[in-house]
Write a protein that holds these residues in place. Structure first.
Motif, short mmCIF file in Angstrom:
data_model
loop_
_atom_site.label_atom_id
_atom_site.label_comp_id
_atom_site.label_asym_id
_atom_site.label_seq_id
_atom_site.Cartn_x
_atom_site.Cartn_y
_atom_site.Cartn_z
N UNK A 176 0.88 -1.17 0.00
CA UNK A 176 0.00 0.00 0.00
C UNK A 176 0.92 1.22 0.00
N UNK A 177 0.89 1.97 -1.08
CA UNK A 177 1.83 3.08 -1.23
C UNK A 177 1.11 4.38 -0.90
N UNK A 178 1.57 5.04 0.16
CA UNK A 178 0.97 6.29 0.61
C UNK A 178 1.87 7.45 0.20
N UNK A 179 1.39 8.26 -0.73
CA UNK A 179 2.18 9.35 -1.30
C UNK A 179 2.60 10.36 -0.22
N UNK A 180 1.69 10.67 0.68
CA UNK A 180 2.02 11.62 1.74
C UNK A 180 3.17 11.12 2.60
N UNK A 181 3.06 9.90 3.10
CA UNK A 181 4.08 9.38 4.01
C UNK A 181 5.45 9.28 3.34
N UNK A 182 5.46 8.85 2.08
CA UNK A 182 6.75 8.69 1.41
C UNK A 182 7.34 10.03 0.99
N UNK A 192 8.71 6.00 -7.88
CA UNK A 192 8.55 4.70 -7.23
C UNK A 192 7.36 3.96 -7.85
N UNK A 193 6.25 4.64 -8.03
CA UNK A 193 5.07 4.00 -8.60
C UNK A 193 5.35 3.51 -10.01
N UNK A 194 6.01 4.32 -10.81
CA UNK A 194 6.34 3.92 -12.17
C UNK A 194 7.24 2.69 -12.20
N UNK A 195 8.18 2.62 -11.26
CA UNK A 195 9.16 1.54 -11.25
C UNK A 195 8.61 0.24 -10.66
N UNK A 196 7.61 0.35 -9.77
CA UNK A 196 7.18 -0.84 -9.01
C UNK A 196 5.67 -1.04 -9.05
N UNK A 197 5.02 -0.60 -10.09
CA UNK A 197 3.57 -0.63 -10.14
C UNK A 197 3.02 -2.04 -9.98
N UNK A 198 3.74 -3.04 -10.45
CA UNK A 198 3.25 -4.42 -10.38
C UNK A 198 3.21 -4.95 -8.95
N UNK A 199 3.87 -4.26 -8.03
CA UNK A 199 3.91 -4.69 -6.64
C UNK A 199 2.94 -3.90 -5.74
N UNK A 200 2.23 -2.94 -6.31
CA UNK A 200 1.37 -2.04 -5.53
C UNK A 200 -0.09 -2.48 -5.64
N UNK A 201 -0.70 -2.69 -4.47
CA UNK A 201 -2.09 -3.10 -4.44
C UNK A 201 -3.06 -1.98 -4.13
N UNK A 202 -2.56 -0.89 -3.56
CA UNK A 202 -3.43 0.25 -3.23
C UNK A 202 -2.55 1.48 -3.10
N UNK A 203 -3.09 2.64 -3.46
CA UNK A 203 -2.39 3.92 -3.34
C UNK A 203 -3.27 4.87 -2.53
N UNK A 204 -2.65 5.65 -1.66
CA UNK A 204 -3.35 6.70 -0.93
C UNK A 204 -2.56 8.00 -1.06
N UNK A 205 -3.24 9.12 -0.80
CA UNK A 205 -2.55 10.40 -0.94
C UNK A 205 -3.11 11.46 -0.01
N UNK A 206 -2.26 12.40 0.30
CA UNK A 206 -2.58 13.68 0.94
C UNK A 206 -1.43 14.60 0.60
N UNK A 207 -1.65 15.90 0.72
CA UNK A 207 -0.57 16.84 0.43
C UNK A 207 0.41 16.86 1.59
N UNK A 208 1.56 17.42 1.33
CA UNK A 208 2.68 17.36 2.27
C UNK A 208 3.41 18.70 2.29
N UNK A 209 3.70 19.26 3.47
CA UNK A 209 3.33 18.76 4.79
C UNK A 209 1.87 19.08 5.12
#
Length: 263
Positions: A176-182, A192-209
């Motif tokens: 589960x790839x969380x854009x905010x946390x990373x 990261x998403x482009x390179x490892x999309x086949x390993x990602x089952x869910x994506x979440x997001x929020x702005x940062x900080x």
């Protein structure tokens, strides 16, 4: 075209949880996620989903005291029996609600000398959960969380997630790839998403900080969303942010995307 979910633990909190399904539908969402749905029984949640025409995409295994500053459930050796009880509870909900994925939060280690032991327990429990949910056709996911918001969190980078995934080698286990946390950990989510999309089952997001809606922080979401779409990612993208202002005021990003699609 990206498929977005509204996280009902953070969005539409102006009303009670049972009313948030319909509130999300009125704003154009046809799928939702909930961090921890256990305050309501599974049958009640199913009725609310059906009435609102919603799909529940994701929820978490119970994490005990994690959100209150504790170590959580999954990685603590002494809590392994409690984790298995939590998985049993999750299975009851999963059989009724049929989510796409279930998230297992790795948790914290507040005594660094015990970190190897905690990591071992986490991996054992994660594999156990993946085995438990797989017969239902449900993916198991786990996520990295930044160590500013959660000091001591045992998984806090994309590299760590990939290493765990490779070591466990379970066919139904994904990131589960969380854009905010990373982004908080100075990673580049789009790459990261482009390179490892086949390993990602869910994506979440929020702005940062700040973890609020897009447009309130430093992330330029247009190229990020484009990168997700271009990667061939075919699952859900969860809006898991804390609205600055009301939920309705925070949805400009979503309205702009909808308008773009209609054009």
């Amino acid at each position: 075209m990206l498929n977005f979910t509204a996280n009902l633990s953070l969005l539409f909190t102006e009303v009670e949880l049972i009313e948030r399904f319909e509130a999300a539908s009125r704003q154009g969402f046809n799928a939702v996620e909930i961090q921890f749905p256990y305050a309501l029984d599974a049958g009640t949640l199913k009725q609310a989903l059906t009435a609102a025409g919603q799909k529940l995409v994701l929820f978490n295994v119970d994490a005990d005291d994690l959100l209150q500053g504790g170590e959580g459930l999954v990685c603590v050796p002494e809590k392994q029996p409690l984790f298995r009880q939590a998985v049993a509870q999750t299975l009851i909900y999963a059989e009724v609600l049929k989510p796409v994925a279930i998230n297992v939060l790795p948790g914290r280690c507040l005594d660094e000398s015990r970190l190897p032991e905690y990591m071992k327990t986490f991996k054992e429990n994660l594999y156990f959960a993946a085995d438990a949910f797989a017969p239902l056709g449900i993916k198991t996911v786990f996520e990295a969380i930044n160590t500013y918001d959660m000091p001591g969190f045992i998984i806090h980078s994309g590299a760590q997630m990939l290493a765990v995934l490779d070591e466990l080698d379970h066919p139904d286990l994904f990131l589960q790839y969380d854009i905010y946390h990373m982004q908080m950990m100075d990673e580049e989510p789009a790459r990261f998403i482009a390179d490892h999309v086949d390993k990602i089952g869910h994506i979440q997001f929020a702005d940062c900080p700040g973890r609020a809606q897009p447009g309130t922080g430093q992330i330029d979401f247009e190229p990020v969303f484009s990168a997700i779409e271009e990667s061939g990612y075919n699952s859900w993208v969860g809006a898991e942010y804390k609205p600055m202002g009301t939920t309705l005021d925070s949805l400009d990003w979503f309205r702009k995307l909808e308008a773009k699609i209609r054009r």
